[in-house]
Design a protein around this motif. Structure first.
Motif, mmCIF file in Angstrom:
data_model
loop_
_atom_site.group_PDB
_atom_site.id
_atom_site.type_symbol
_atom_site.label_atom_id
_atom_site.label_comp_id
_atom_site.label_asym_id
_atom_site.label_seq_id
_atom_site.Cartn_x
_atom_site.Cartn_y
_atom_site.Cartn_z
ATOM 1 N N UNK A 1 0.842 -1.172 0.000
ATOM 2 C CA UNK A 1 0.000 0.000 0.000
ATOM 3 C C UNK A 1 0.892 1.241 0.000
ATOM 4 N N UNK A 2 0.537 2.168 -0.810
ATOM 5 C CA UNK A 2 1.352 3.376 -0.976
ATOM 6 C C UNK A 2 0.703 4.535 -0.228
ATOM 7 N N UNK A 3 1.497 5.258 0.525
ATOM 8 C CA UNK A 3 0.970 6.408 1.250
ATOM 9 C C UNK A 3 1.382 7.669 0.518
ATOM 10 N N UNK A 4 0.604 8.710 0.638
ATOM 11 C CA UNK A 4 0.888 9.972 -0.029
ATOM 12 C C UNK A 4 1.832 10.776 0.839
ATOM 13 N N UNK A 5 2.840 11.317 0.211
ATOM 14 C CA UNK A 5 3.816 12.116 0.923
ATOM 15 C C UNK A 5 3.450 13.586 0.745
ATOM 16 N N UNK A 6 3.248 14.316 1.820
ATOM 17 C CA UNK A 6 2.844 15.712 1.754
ATOM 18 C C UNK A 6 3.889 16.556 1.030
ATOM 19 N N UNK A 7 5.154 16.243 1.226
ATOM 20 C CA UNK A 7 6.225 17.004 0.567
ATOM 21 C C UNK A 7 6.073 16.946 -0.958
ATOM 22 N N UNK A 8 5.857 15.742 -1.485
ATOM 23 C CA UNK A 8 5.725 15.600 -2.934
ATOM 24 C C UNK A 8 4.432 16.244 -3.443
ATOM 25 N N UNK A 9 3.376 16.166 -2.650
ATOM 26 C CA UNK A 9 2.135 16.839 -3.026
ATOM 27 C C UNK A 9 2.331 18.354 -3.092
ATOM 28 N N UNK A 10 3.011 18.884 -2.105
ATOM 29 C CA UNK A 10 3.284 20.327 -2.088
ATOM 30 C C UNK A 10 4.182 20.739 -3.252
ATOM 31 N N UNK A 11 5.206 19.928 -3.525
ATOM 32 C CA UNK A 11 6.106 20.227 -4.651
ATOM 33 C C UNK A 11 5.349 20.181 -5.981
ATOM 34 N N UNK A 12 4.479 19.202 -6.107
ATOM 35 C CA UNK A 12 3.676 19.082 -7.325
ATOM 36 C C UNK A 12 2.777 20.303 -7.499
ATOM 37 N N UNK A 13 2.141 20.725 -6.421
ATOM 38 C CA UNK A 13 1.278 21.904 -6.478
ATOM 39 C C UNK A 13 2.087 23.151 -6.803
ATOM 40 N N UNK A 14 3.275 23.272 -6.202
ATOM 41 C CA UNK A 14 4.151 24.409 -6.459
ATOM 42 C C UNK A 14 4.565 24.466 -7.934
ATOM 43 N N UNK A 15 4.940 23.334 -8.488
ATOM 44 C CA UNK A 15 5.338 23.282 -9.902
ATOM 45 C C UNK A 15 4.165 23.612 -10.826
ATOM 46 N N UNK A 16 2.987 23.116 -10.490
ATOM 47 C CA UNK A 16 1.794 23.417 -11.291
ATOM 48 C C UNK A 16 1.518 24.920 -11.272
#
Length: 83
Positions: A1-16
């Protein structure tokens, strides 16, 4: 099971968001450049293609009329010299 990493979510949002800002800046720069070029061209008194074609057609018609008048004058000249 894969958990979501807040850091990567934030980085993705920042790049978008950064891409959205970059697109907006690109559009704004293109608009500013187009306006600047339009003003520069207007200041140089360049003619549009339509204006050029209209004047060219008028000049061609004037040349044709001149040639026709020249031919008429040449046809009349020998008659007037004989008198």
């Amino acid at each position: 099971m894969q958990t979501r990493n807040k850091f990567f979510d934030d980085m993705s949002q920042l790049m978008t968001n950064a891409m959205g800002v970059a697109q907006g800046a690109k559009s704004e720069a293109e608009g500013a450049m187009k306006n600047m070029m339009d003003r520069w061209l207007a200041d140089r008194d360049f003619v549009t293609r339509d204006e050029f074609e209209a004047v060219r057609a008028m000049a061609q018609k004037a040349r044709e009329e001149n040639e026709a008048l020249k031919a008429r004058i040449e046809a009349l000249e020998p008659k007037s010299k004989k008198k």
